[in-house]
Design a protein around this motif. Structure first.
Motif, PDB file in Angstrom:
ATOM      1  N   VAL A 157      12.890  -2.578  11.286  1.00  0.00           N
ATOM      2  CA  VAL A 157      11.777  -3.243  10.541  1.00  0.00           C
ATOM      3  C   VAL A 157      11.401  -2.007   9.400  1.00  0.00           C
ATOM      4  O   VAL A 157      10.958  -0.968   9.937  1.00  0.00           O
ATOM      5  N   ALA A 158      11.524  -2.375   8.276  1.00  0.00           N
ATOM      6  CA  ALA A 158      11.223  -1.483   6.984  1.00  0.00           C
ATOM      7  C   ALA A 158       9.713  -1.788   6.855  1.00  0.00           C
ATOM      8  O   ALA A 158       9.242  -3.065   6.542  1.00  0.00           O
ATOM      9  N   LEU A 159       8.941  -0.655   6.351  1.00  0.00           N
ATOM     10  CA  LEU A 159       7.378  -0.811   5.599  1.00  0.00           C
ATOM     11  C   LEU A 159       7.780  -0.622   4.045  1.00  0.00           C
ATOM     12  O   LEU A 159       8.256   0.460   3.762  1.00  0.00           O
ATOM     13  N   PRO A 160       7.580  -1.834   3.296  1.00  0.00           N
ATOM     14  CA  PRO A 160       8.002  -1.721   1.902  1.00  0.00           C
ATOM     15  C   PRO A 160       6.858  -0.838   1.333  1.00  0.00           C
ATOM     16  O   PRO A 160       5.868  -0.690   1.940  1.00  0.00           O
ATOM     17  N   ARG A 161       7.246  -0.037   0.310  1.00  0.00           N
ATOM     18  CA  ARG A 161       8.504  -0.494  -0.517  1.00  0.00           C
ATOM     19  C   ARG A 161       9.408   0.728  -0.179  1.00  0.00           C
ATOM     20  O   ARG A 161      10.717   0.225   0.249  1.00  0.00           O
ATOM     21  N   GLY A 162       9.343   1.710  -0.196  1.00  0.00           N
ATOM     22  CA  GLY A 162      10.225   2.857  -0.060  1.00  0.00           C
ATOM     23  C   GLY A 162      10.840   2.952   1.359  1.00  0.00           C
ATOM     24  O   GLY A 162      11.684   3.065   1.313  1.00  0.00           O
ATOM     25  N   ARG A 222       1.555 -12.008  -1.848  1.00  0.00           N
ATOM     26  CA  ARG A 222       2.480 -11.958  -3.003  1.00  0.00           C
ATOM     27  C   ARG A 222       3.790 -11.356  -2.557  1.00  0.00           C
ATOM     28  O   ARG A 222       4.976 -11.781  -2.923  1.00  0.00           O
ATOM     29  N   ARG A 223       3.837 -10.160  -1.786  1.00  0.00           N
ATOM     30  CA  ARG A 223       4.979  -9.488  -1.720  1.00  0.00           C
ATOM     31  C   ARG A 223       5.868 -10.285  -0.661  1.00  0.00           C
ATOM     32  O   ARG A 223       7.273 -10.141  -0.936  1.00  0.00           O
ATOM     33  N   ARG A 224       5.310 -10.979   0.554  1.00  0.00           N
ATOM     34  CA  ARG A 224       6.220 -11.658   1.476  1.00  0.00           C
ATOM     35  C   ARG A 224       6.856 -12.829   0.596  1.00  0.00           C
ATOM     36  O   ARG A 224       8.017 -13.217   0.655  1.00  0.00           O
ATOM     37  N   GLN A 225       6.194 -13.534  -0.202  1.00  0.00           N
ATOM     38  CA  GLN A 225       6.747 -14.723  -1.013  1.00  0.00           C
ATOM     39  C   GLN A 225       8.116 -14.194  -1.866  1.00  0.00           C
ATOM     40  O   GLN A 225       8.959 -14.579  -1.715  1.00  0.00           O
ATOM     41  N   VAL A 270       9.398   2.877  -6.020  1.00  0.00           N
ATOM     42  CA  VAL A 270      10.394   1.598  -5.963  1.00  0.00           C
ATOM     43  C   VAL A 270       9.749   0.410  -6.263  1.00  0.00           C
ATOM     44  O   VAL A 270       8.625   0.062  -5.885  1.00  0.00           O
ATOM     45  N   SER A 271      10.444  -0.381  -7.023  1.00  0.00           N
ATOM     46  CA  SER A 271      10.168  -1.792  -7.600  1.00  0.00           C
ATOM     47  C   SER A 271      10.396  -2.930  -6.834  1.00  0.00           C
ATOM     48  O   SER A 271      11.325  -2.690  -5.784  1.00  0.00           O
ATOM     49  N   ASP A 272       9.571  -3.832  -7.043  1.00  0.00           N
ATOM     50  CA  ASP A 272       9.659  -5.035  -6.501  1.00  0.00           C
ATOM     51  C   ASP A 272      11.454  -5.764  -6.406  1.00  0.00           C
ATOM     52  O   ASP A 272      11.972  -5.938  -5.520  1.00  0.00           O
TER      53      ASP A 272
END
Length: 220
Positions: free
Chosen positions: A28-33, A108-111, A199-201
């Motif tokens: 399980v990663a924590l965005p973004r890095g 927004r990020r999840r979508q 780190v970008s989207d």
């Protein structure tokens, strides 16, 4: 510098986590890095990769000071730092308004990152939470508490670098903690990387697409 970049940190963490390969973990990663680091671990361990979105709830006039955190989920979990809220004189209406803004960013990020894909169920699984480093630990702490509520079989925190005092606070929330470096003097996570870009989207989406194409084997 301790790490060339996030990929280098991920490979080194994967080596330290090699014993978990046979446990079919969920990374399980924590965005973004954290996504860049976690993708290397998922690939090396032949494990599933998922994301957990956490947003710090900052004090309006001092955004870096956390008065809480919000963690994504079927029912988002809000953690409050009551002492900071009182000291900053934040009213409930103001706190709720900031929570709505942070939830909107999570949505927004999840979508954008996952689309309509749901999260992997974590109940009964070995879960390894990954970020590219930890400073104060406030958002990671919220993430761990939210995951613990899903009743994983084993909860592991794996990070390349963090201050020792922060790890002492987080250790009580996990079954195992893997940290490669605990420098005696700690200013910011980026100081321990030779290359530490924002780190970008688009980069996150690209990494997830590759991870989905590779995927774990049937035994995972």
């Amino acid at each position: 510098m301790l790490f060339a970049n996030r990929k280098d940190a991920g490979r080194k963490l994967a080596a330290a986590l090699a014993g978990y390969r046979e446990k079919s973990p969920v990374i399980v990663a924590l965005p973004r890095g954290g996504v860049i680091v976690a993708s290397e671990i998922a690939s090396a361990l032949d494990a599933s990769l998922d994301l957990l979105f956490v947003q710090k709830i900052g004090v309006p006039f001092q955004p870096e000071l956390a008065m809480g955190a919000i963690v994504d989920g079927a029912e988002p979990t809000i953690f409050r730092n009551e002492s900071v809220i009182r000291q900053a004189g934040i009213r409930e209406k103001e706190f709720s308004a900031i929570c709505r803004l942070e939830q909107a960013e999570i949505d927004r990020r999840r979508q954008r990152y996952l689309g309509d894909r749901g999260n992997i169920p974590l109940s009964g699984r070995v879960v390894i939470v990954v970020d590219d480093g930890i400073a104060t630990g406030s958002t990671v702490n919220a993430a761990l508490k939210a995951i613990r509520r899903q009743e994983p079989r084993e909860l592991v925190l794996a990070v390349p670098v963090a201050p020792a005092e922060t790890l002492e606070q987080l250790d009580r929330d996990v079954d195992a903690l893997i940290c490669l470096e605990t420098p005696p003097v700690f200013y910011a996570v980026g100081h321990f990387y030779n290359e530490f870009h924002q780190v970008s989207d688009a980069e996150v989406i690209s990494v997830l697409e590759i991870a989905n194409q590779e995927g774990p084997t049937e035994n995972s």
